[in-house]
Write a protein that holds these residues in place. Structure first.
Motif, PDB file in Angstrom:
ATOM      1  N   ALA A 228       0.828  -1.189   0.000  1.00 28.64           N
ATOM      2  CA  ALA A 228       0.000   0.000   0.000  1.00 28.64           C
ATOM      3  C   ALA A 228       0.865   1.242   0.000  1.00 28.64           C
ATOM      4  N   GLN A 229       0.644   2.109  -0.960  1.00 31.63           N
ATOM      5  CA  GLN A 229       1.488   3.276  -1.125  1.00 31.63           C
ATOM      6  C   GLN A 229       0.716   4.544  -0.818  1.00 31.63           C
ATOM      7  N   PRO A 230       1.412   5.599  -0.376  1.00 31.79           N
ATOM      8  CA  PRO A 230       0.761   6.886  -0.238  1.00 31.79           C
ATOM      9  C   PRO A 230       0.291   7.363  -1.604  1.00 31.79           C
ATOM     10  N   PRO A 231      -0.719   8.218  -1.648  1.00 30.27           N
ATOM     11  CA  PRO A 231      -1.247   8.656  -2.927  1.00 30.27           C
ATOM     12  C   PRO A 231      -0.208   9.409  -3.751  1.00 30.27           C
TER      13      PRO A 231
ATOM     14  N   ILE B 135      10.190   8.762  -5.481  1.00 30.78           N
ATOM     15  CA  ILE B 135      10.251   9.666  -4.342  1.00 30.78           C
ATOM     16  C   ILE B 135       8.929   9.645  -3.599  1.00 30.78           C
ATOM     17  N   ILE B 136       8.982   9.411  -2.292  1.00 29.98           N
ATOM     18  CA  ILE B 136       7.805   9.410  -1.429  1.00 29.98           C
ATOM     19  C   ILE B 136       7.953  10.564  -0.447  1.00 29.98           C
ATOM     20  N   ASP B 137       6.976  11.491  -0.464  1.00 28.52           N
ATOM     21  CA  ASP B 137       7.054  12.687   0.378  1.00 28.52           C
ATOM     22  C   ASP B 137       6.129  12.639   1.583  1.00 28.52           C
ATOM     23  N   THR B 138       5.409  11.551   1.753  1.00 28.06           N
ATOM     24  CA  THR B 138       4.479  11.434   2.869  1.00 28.06           C
ATOM     25  C   THR B 138       4.907  10.301   3.798  1.00 28.06           C
ATOM     26  N   PRO B 139       4.541  10.352   5.073  1.00 22.93           N
ATOM     27  CA  PRO B 139       4.933   9.286   5.999  1.00 22.93           C
ATOM     28  C   PRO B 139       4.458   7.917   5.535  1.00 22.93           C
ATOM     29  N   VAL B 140       5.288   6.906   5.775  1.00 21.22           N
ATOM     30  CA  VAL B 140       4.931   5.527   5.456  1.00 21.22           C
ATOM     31  C   VAL B 140       4.393   4.917   6.748  1.00 21.22           C
ATOM     32  N   ARG B 141       3.113   4.612   6.752  1.00 23.23           N
ATOM     33  CA  ARG B 141       2.447   4.194   7.984  1.00 23.23           C
ATOM     34  C   ARG B 141       2.584   2.701   8.232  1.00 23.23           C
TER      35      ARG B 141
ATOM     36  N   TYR C 245       7.171  -0.361  -2.797  1.00 28.22           N
ATOM     37  CA  TYR C 245       8.124  -1.116  -3.610  1.00 28.22           C
ATOM     38  C   TYR C 245       8.548  -0.273  -4.803  1.00 28.22           C
ATOM     39  N   ALA C 246       9.824   0.094  -4.861  1.00 25.22           N
ATOM     40  CA  ALA C 246      10.397   0.812  -5.992  1.00 25.22           C
ATOM     41  C   ALA C 246      10.976  -0.218  -6.952  1.00 25.22           C
ATOM     42  N   ARG C 247      10.169  -0.619  -7.907  1.00 26.23           N
ATOM     43  CA  ARG C 247      10.572  -1.668  -8.840  1.00 26.23           C
ATOM     44  C   ARG C 247      11.571  -1.112  -9.862  1.00 26.23           C
ATOM     45  N   GLY C 248      12.756  -1.712  -9.926  1.00 22.85           N
ATOM     46  CA  GLY C 248      13.737  -1.344 -10.933  1.00 22.85           C
ATOM     47  C   GLY C 248      14.398  -0.007 -10.717  1.00 22.85           C
ATOM     48  N   CYS C 249      14.329   0.542  -9.504  1.00 18.58           N
ATOM     49  CA  CYS C 249      14.925   1.867  -9.277  1.00 18.58           C
ATOM     50  C   CYS C 249      15.261   2.062  -7.802  1.00 18.58           C
ATOM     51  N   ASP C 250      15.877   3.210  -7.483  1.00 19.76           N
ATOM     52  CA  ASP C 250      16.133   3.596  -6.106  1.00 19.76           C
ATOM     53  C   ASP C 250      14.852   4.146  -5.489  1.00 19.76           C
ATOM     54  N   LEU C 251      14.821   4.161  -4.163  1.00 20.03           N
ATOM     55  CA  LEU C 251      13.692   4.724  -3.429  1.00 20.03           C
ATOM     56  C   LEU C 251      14.192   5.835  -2.514  1.00 20.03           C
ATOM     57  N   VAL C 252      13.562   7.001  -2.599  1.00 22.80           N
ATOM     58  CA  VAL C 252      13.870   8.131  -1.723  1.00 22.80           C
ATOM     59  C   VAL C 252      12.618   8.458  -0.919  1.00 22.80           C
ATOM     60  N   VAL C 253      12.752   8.471   0.409  1.00 21.82           N
ATOM     61  CA  VAL C 253      11.643   8.822   1.296  1.00 21.82           C
ATOM     62  C   VAL C 253      12.058  10.039   2.100  1.00 21.82           C
ATOM     63  N   THR C 254      11.279  11.106   2.012  1.00 27.55           N
ATOM     64  CA  THR C 254      11.631  12.337   2.721  1.00 27.55           C
ATOM     65  C   THR C 254      10.882  12.482   4.039  1.00 27.55           C
ATOM     66  N   ALA C 255       9.976  11.547   4.336  1.00 27.35           N
ATOM     67  CA  ALA C 255       9.202  11.574   5.572  1.00 27.35           C
ATOM     68  C   ALA C 255       9.551  10.352   6.416  1.00 27.35           C
ATOM     69  N   VAL C 256       8.969  10.283   7.599  1.00 25.73           N
ATOM     70  CA  VAL C 256       9.279   9.193   8.514  1.00 25.73           C
ATOM     71  C   VAL C 256       8.726   7.862   7.997  1.00 25.73           C
ATOM     72  N   VAL C 257       9.485   6.803   8.215  1.00 25.98           N
ATOM     73  CA  VAL C 257       9.022   5.435   7.964  1.00 25.98           C
ATOM     74  C   VAL C 257       8.705   4.839   9.329  1.00 25.98           C
ATOM     75  N   ASN C 258       7.436   4.578   9.591  1.00 25.39           N
ATOM     76  CA  ASN C 258       7.008   4.175  10.920  1.00 25.39           C
ATOM     77  C   ASN C 258       7.224   2.690  11.189  1.00 25.39           C
ATOM     78  N   ASN C 259       7.216   2.324  12.467  1.00 27.49           N
ATOM     79  CA  ASN C 259       7.274   0.925  12.847  1.00 27.49           C
ATOM     80  C   ASN C 259       6.106   0.176  12.205  1.00 27.49           C
ATOM     81  N   GLY C 260       6.370  -1.024  11.702  1.00 25.70           N
ATOM     82  CA  GLY C 260       5.337  -1.801  11.050  1.00 25.70           C
ATOM     83  C   GLY C 260       5.205  -1.526   9.566  1.00 25.70           C
ATOM     84  N   ALA C 261       5.940  -0.534   9.065  1.00 32.03           N
ATOM     85  CA  ALA C 261       5.946  -0.247   7.628  1.00 32.03           C
ATOM     86  C   ALA C 261       7.077  -1.026   6.964  1.00 32.03           C
ATOM     87  N   GLU C 262       6.990  -1.176   5.643  1.00 33.43           N
ATOM     88  CA  GLU C 262       8.026  -1.895   4.907  1.00 33.43           C
ATOM     89  C   GLU C 262       8.314  -1.144   3.608  1.00 33.43           C
ATOM     90  N   ILE C 263       9.599  -0.826   3.376  1.00 33.80           N
ATOM     91  CA  ILE C 263       9.993  -0.178   2.139  1.00 33.80           C
ATOM     92  C   ILE C 263      10.990  -1.077   1.411  1.00 33.80           C
TER      93      ILE C 263
END
Length: 259
Positions: free
Chosen positions: A135-138, A149-155, A161-179
């Motif tokens: 489940a991804q942020p909108p 690039i993900i600019d919202t918290p990952v709950r 899942y960044a398929r075939g590329c790098d992943l950049v998250v500018t917000a908090v990745v919370n416990n129980g989330a998976e990137i």
């Protein structure tokens, strides 16, 4: 000396495979076929042989029996690869197993905030919905095909899942989330939860975070968990994680700590 003497008989590595959910609102294969055809717009590679969990919780009481063989064939027609069934009653277990599908237990925690993997028809007219299990942020932003690039918290309960590329998250990745990323992961905030880089086998991938406190990290399937907490000398500070040989290596990225 034989190379086999140095090989382990078996290795267990963390799985980074991402599945999707096919949520059925009817068992009518004609209606399902029409809905999937509309969803994919006739694009033959809309799905990429994604592992698929069939969720039957939304089926109305008294609906026609499920033709499991026909349903599996239909999903495979659209390059969805059924592997399991969710929310099935116990009396269906034997029939489901007979068709080579596993049965998800009722104890499995349901995922909420699930984003649609495709523009689905309106609920009243949609007999099937296919939703990404990660489940991804909108509307995540991307500056190209090489970075998501993900600019919202990952709950908690979400999976990115960044398929075939790098992943950049500018917000908090919370416990129980998976990137997850096939390339490297960069978190310009606090990294809790689980982070899996090099998911397609890239051993050169790395995980970077300004504030590191993960539950689990993995590079190319080699993983480490932190039940007793992340190492104090690196916790809550800019840190990188990489693969050195067959082990996870943790080091500071502070310039003051470099030689």
């Amino acid at each position: 000396m034989s190379k086999s003497l140095f090989q382990k008989p078996i290795e267990i590595k963390i799985s980074t495979v991402v599945a999707v959910s096919a949520i059925l609102a009817t068992a009518d294969r004609i209606a399902l076929d029409a809905a999937l055809a509309e969803m994919t717009g006739g694009t033959t590679d809309f799905f990429e042989d994604d592992l698929t969990v069939i969720d039957i919780a939304a089926l109305p009481a008294g609906c026609e029996p499920i033709d499991w063989a026909g349903l599996i064939t239909l999903l495979k027609k659209y390059r969805l690869n059924p592997v399991a069934v969710r929310n099935a009653p116990p009396e269906m277990a034997a029939e489901i197993a007979a068709h080579g599908l596993s049965l998800e237990t009722a104890g499995a925690k349901p995922r909420e905030d699930t984003a649609s993997a495709a523009p689905a028809p309106a609920p009243a007219a949609a007999p099937v919905a296919v939703a990404a299990a990660q489940a991804q942020p909108p509307a995540p932003a991307s500056n190209g095909t090489d970075v998501m690039i993900i600019d919202t918290p990952v709950r908690a309960g979400q999976r990115i899942y960044a398929r075939g590329c790098d992943l950049v998250v500018t917000a908090v990745v919370n416990n129980g989330a998976e990137i997850i990323a096939d390339g490297s992961i960069h978190v310009y905030n606090t990294l809790n939860g689980r982070a899996l880089a090099g998911a397609s086998g890239n051993a050169q991938a790395r995980i970077f975070a300004l504030n590191m406190s993960p539950e689990l990290v993995s590079i190319a399937g080699v993983y480490s968990t932190f039940e007793d907490g992340f190492p104090q000398e690196y916790a809550r500070s800019p840190t990188q994680i990489r693969l050195v040989g067959d082990r996870i290596d943790i080091s500071s990225v502070n310039t003051a700590n470099r030689a």
